[in-house]
Design a protein around this motif. Sequence first.
Motif, PDB file in Angstrom:
ATOM      1  N   GLY A  47       0.598  -1.237  -0.014  1.00  0.00           N
ATOM      2  CA  GLY A  47       0.029   0.007   0.098  1.00  0.00           C
ATOM      3  C   GLY A  47       0.925   1.272   0.159  1.00  0.00           C
ATOM      4  N   ARG A  48       2.196   1.151  -0.052  1.00  0.00           N
ATOM      5  CA  ARG A  48       3.004   2.298  -0.019  1.00  0.00           C
ATOM      6  C   ARG A  48       3.150   2.694  -1.452  1.00  0.00           C
ATOM      7  NH1 ARG A  48       8.573   0.767   2.182  1.00  0.00           N
ATOM      8  NH2 ARG A  48       8.218  -0.947   0.736  1.00  0.00           N
ATOM      9  N   SER A  49       2.857   4.228  -1.716  1.00  0.00           N
ATOM     10  CA  SER A  49       2.902   4.793  -2.704  1.00  0.00           C
ATOM     11  C   SER A  49       3.684   6.134  -2.849  1.00  0.00           C
ATOM     12  CB  SER A  49       1.433   4.640  -3.383  1.00  0.00           C
ATOM     13  OG  SER A  49       0.619   5.576  -2.853  1.00  0.00           O
ATOM     14  N   LEU A  50       3.929   6.523  -4.022  1.00  0.00           N
ATOM     15  CA  LEU A  50       4.268   7.847  -4.139  1.00  0.00           C
ATOM     16  C   LEU A  50       4.425   8.167  -5.526  1.00  0.00           C
ATOM     17  CD1 LEU A  50       5.880  10.516  -3.222  1.00  0.00           C
ATOM     18  CD2 LEU A  50       8.013   9.391  -3.636  1.00  0.00           C
ATOM     19  N   VAL A  51       3.738   9.480  -5.900  1.00  0.00           N
ATOM     20  CA  VAL A  51       3.302   9.888  -7.191  1.00  0.00           C
ATOM     21  C   VAL A  51       3.745  11.276  -7.279  1.00  0.00           C
ATOM     22  CG1 VAL A  51       1.530  10.423  -9.120  1.00  0.00           C
ATOM     23  CG2 VAL A  51       1.526   8.143  -7.520  1.00  0.00           C
ATOM     24  N   ARG A  52       4.633  11.638  -8.173  1.00  0.00           N
ATOM     25  CA  ARG A  52       5.365  13.028  -8.151  1.00  0.00           C
ATOM     26  C   ARG A  52       5.260  13.454  -9.429  1.00  0.00           C
ATOM     27  NH1 ARG A  52      10.085  12.480  -5.590  1.00  0.00           N
ATOM     28  NH2 ARG A  52       9.189  13.132  -3.703  1.00  0.00           N
ATOM     29  N   PHE A  53       4.640  14.721  -9.715  1.00  0.00           N
ATOM     30  CA  PHE A  53       4.508  15.446 -10.937  1.00  0.00           C
ATOM     31  C   PHE A  53       5.349  16.757 -10.805  1.00  0.00           C
ATOM     32  CE2 PHE A  53       0.260  13.359 -10.230  1.00  0.00           C
ATOM     33  CZ  PHE A  53       0.223  12.909 -11.662  1.00  0.00           C
ATOM     34  N   THR A  54       6.318  16.903 -11.820  1.00  0.00           N
ATOM     35  CA  THR A  54       6.937  17.923 -11.906  1.00  0.00           C
ATOM     36  C   THR A  54       6.789  18.673 -13.057  1.00  0.00           C
ATOM     37  OG1 THR A  54       9.048  17.019 -10.851  1.00  0.00           O
ATOM     38  CG2 THR A  54       9.379  18.789 -12.024  1.00  0.00           C
ATOM     39  N   PHE A  55       6.092  19.783 -12.964  1.00  0.00           N
ATOM     40  CA  PHE A  55       5.467  20.774 -14.252  1.00  0.00           C
ATOM     41  C   PHE A  55       6.726  21.700 -14.513  1.00  0.00           C
ATOM     42  CE2 PHE A  55       1.749  19.426 -11.867  1.00  0.00           C
ATOM     43  CZ  PHE A  55       1.116  18.699 -12.774  1.00  0.00           C
ATOM     44  N   THR A  56       6.779  21.943 -15.859  1.00  0.00           N
ATOM     45  CA  THR A  56       7.707  22.892 -16.201  1.00  0.00           C
ATOM     46  C   THR A  56       6.959  23.770 -17.094  1.00  0.00           C
ATOM     47  OG1 THR A  56       9.552  20.942 -16.633  1.00  0.00           O
ATOM     48  CG2 THR A  56       9.641  23.133 -17.674  1.00  0.00           C
ATOM     49  N   ASP A  57       7.162  25.172 -16.850  1.00  0.00           N
ATOM     50  CA  ASP A  57       6.726  26.163 -17.655  1.00  0.00           C
ATOM     51  C   ASP A  57       7.588  27.181 -17.941  1.00  0.00           C
ATOM     52  OD1 ASP A  57       4.471  27.777 -18.700  1.00  0.00           O
ATOM     53  OD2 ASP A  57       4.320  28.704 -16.749  1.00  0.00           O
ATOM     54  N   THR A  58       7.256  28.032 -19.098  1.00  0.00           N
ATOM     55  CA  THR A  58       8.495  28.808 -19.779  1.00  0.00           C
ATOM     56  C   THR A  58       7.495  29.955 -19.699  1.00  0.00           C
ATOM     57  OG1 THR A  58       9.371  27.065 -21.110  1.00  0.00           O
ATOM     58  CG2 THR A  58       9.975  29.422 -21.524  1.00  0.00           C
ATOM     59  N   ASP A  59       8.389  30.917 -19.133  1.00  0.00           N
ATOM     60  CA  ASP A  59       7.610  32.490 -19.258  1.00  0.00           C
ATOM     61  C   ASP A  59       7.580  33.262 -20.399  1.00  0.00           C
ATOM     62  OD1 ASP A  59       9.873  33.619 -18.886  1.00  0.00           O
ATOM     63  OD2 ASP A  59       9.533  34.046 -16.760  1.00  0.00           O
ATOM     64  N   THR A  60       7.250  34.327 -20.465  1.00  0.00           N
ATOM     65  CA  THR A  60       7.375  35.188 -21.773  1.00  0.00           C
ATOM     66  C   THR A  60       8.901  35.510 -21.985  1.00  0.00           C
ATOM     67  OG1 THR A  60       6.485  36.981 -20.564  1.00  0.00           O
ATOM     68  CG2 THR A  60       4.979  35.916 -21.606  1.00  0.00           C
ATOM     69  N   THR A  61       9.470  35.678 -21.133  1.00  0.00           N
ATOM     70  CA  THR A  61      11.146  35.800 -21.493  1.00  0.00           C
ATOM     71  C   THR A  61      11.939  34.566 -21.875  1.00  0.00           C
ATOM     72  OG1 THR A  61      11.729  35.416 -18.916  1.00  0.00           O
ATOM     73  CG2 THR A  61      10.967  37.652 -19.550  1.00  0.00           C
ATOM     74  N   GLY A  62      11.068  33.427 -21.623  1.00  0.00           N
ATOM     75  CA  GLY A  62      11.992  32.117 -22.004  1.00  0.00           C
ATOM     76  C   GLY A  62      12.542  31.460 -20.741  1.00  0.00           C
ATOM     77  N   THR A  63      12.393  31.825 -19.738  1.00  0.00           N
ATOM     78  CA  THR A  63      12.874  31.523 -18.451  1.00  0.00           C
ATOM     79  C   THR A  63      12.033  30.165 -18.105  1.00  0.00           C
ATOM     80  OG1 THR A  63      13.508  33.694 -17.648  1.00  0.00           O
ATOM     81  CG2 THR A  63      13.383  31.709 -16.036  1.00  0.00           C
ATOM     82  N   SER A  64      12.554  29.109 -17.893  1.00  0.00           N
ATOM     83  CA  SER A  64      11.832  27.867 -17.524  1.00  0.00           C
ATOM     84  C   SER A  64      11.826  27.758 -16.001  1.00  0.00           C
ATOM     85  CB  SER A  64      12.524  26.743 -18.133  1.00  0.00           C
ATOM     86  OG  SER A  64      11.949  25.409 -17.797  1.00  0.00           O
ATOM     87  N   LYS A  65      10.773  27.379 -15.427  1.00  0.00           N
ATOM     88  CA  LYS A  65      10.411  27.139 -14.078  1.00  0.00           C
ATOM     89  C   LYS A  65       9.859  25.712 -14.027  1.00  0.00           C
ATOM     90  CE  LYS A  65       9.423  31.976 -13.405  1.00  0.00           C
ATOM     91  NZ  LYS A  65       8.255  33.088 -13.165  1.00  0.00           N
TER      92      LYS A  65
END
Length: 182
Positions: A47-65
């Motif tokens: 019953g142990r579980s780990l689900v991890r979502f890592t979202f990547t977004d690029t703003d209007t200056t091209g900087t990725s977060k």
Amino acid sequence: VLTRCFNAMGGPSAIEQVQSMEIAATVTLDGDDAPLARLDMAFDRSGRSLVRFTFTDTDTTGTSKSMTTSFGSNGRVAWEQVHPAEGGGWRLLDLSDLNERVAANNWLGRLLRLGSRIDSMRTTGTTEFNGTTCWQVDYVGSGDEPMAAFFDQDSKLLQGFRRVITPPVATDDGQTPPQTLN
């Protein structure tokens, strides 16, 4: 195609002996090479579980977060990471909520249930999926949106799923274009 995949995984007795698994995936929209998110999952029979979502977004200056959110359980207590826009931190989950989330993200479980929870399914031929020549199997599950599963033509193993969704965001002309989620 499903039988060949199960055999490539070692057959029913080998699948029944699986005690834990890890899955790593990327989520893209409309076949775009830039991943929208990375998905890392780990499950075990206790019953142990780990689900991890890592979202990547690029703003209007091209900087990725990047922003990571997760949920899981130690087998007794379920929890989720609260999105920063909702105040951040952690909160406890009901086990029924956790079970629904795990079922939605457990690809091996989804594969094993394909034959039992499907309204319609058909092999539509070969196609390329993530750079691999695959058999494409289109299916509709009970109350689900249409999906496709992709099986490597050589190894016979599942390579991934694709779902076409219609997001609740309309374009300037009022149309809501469907999005393909890989």
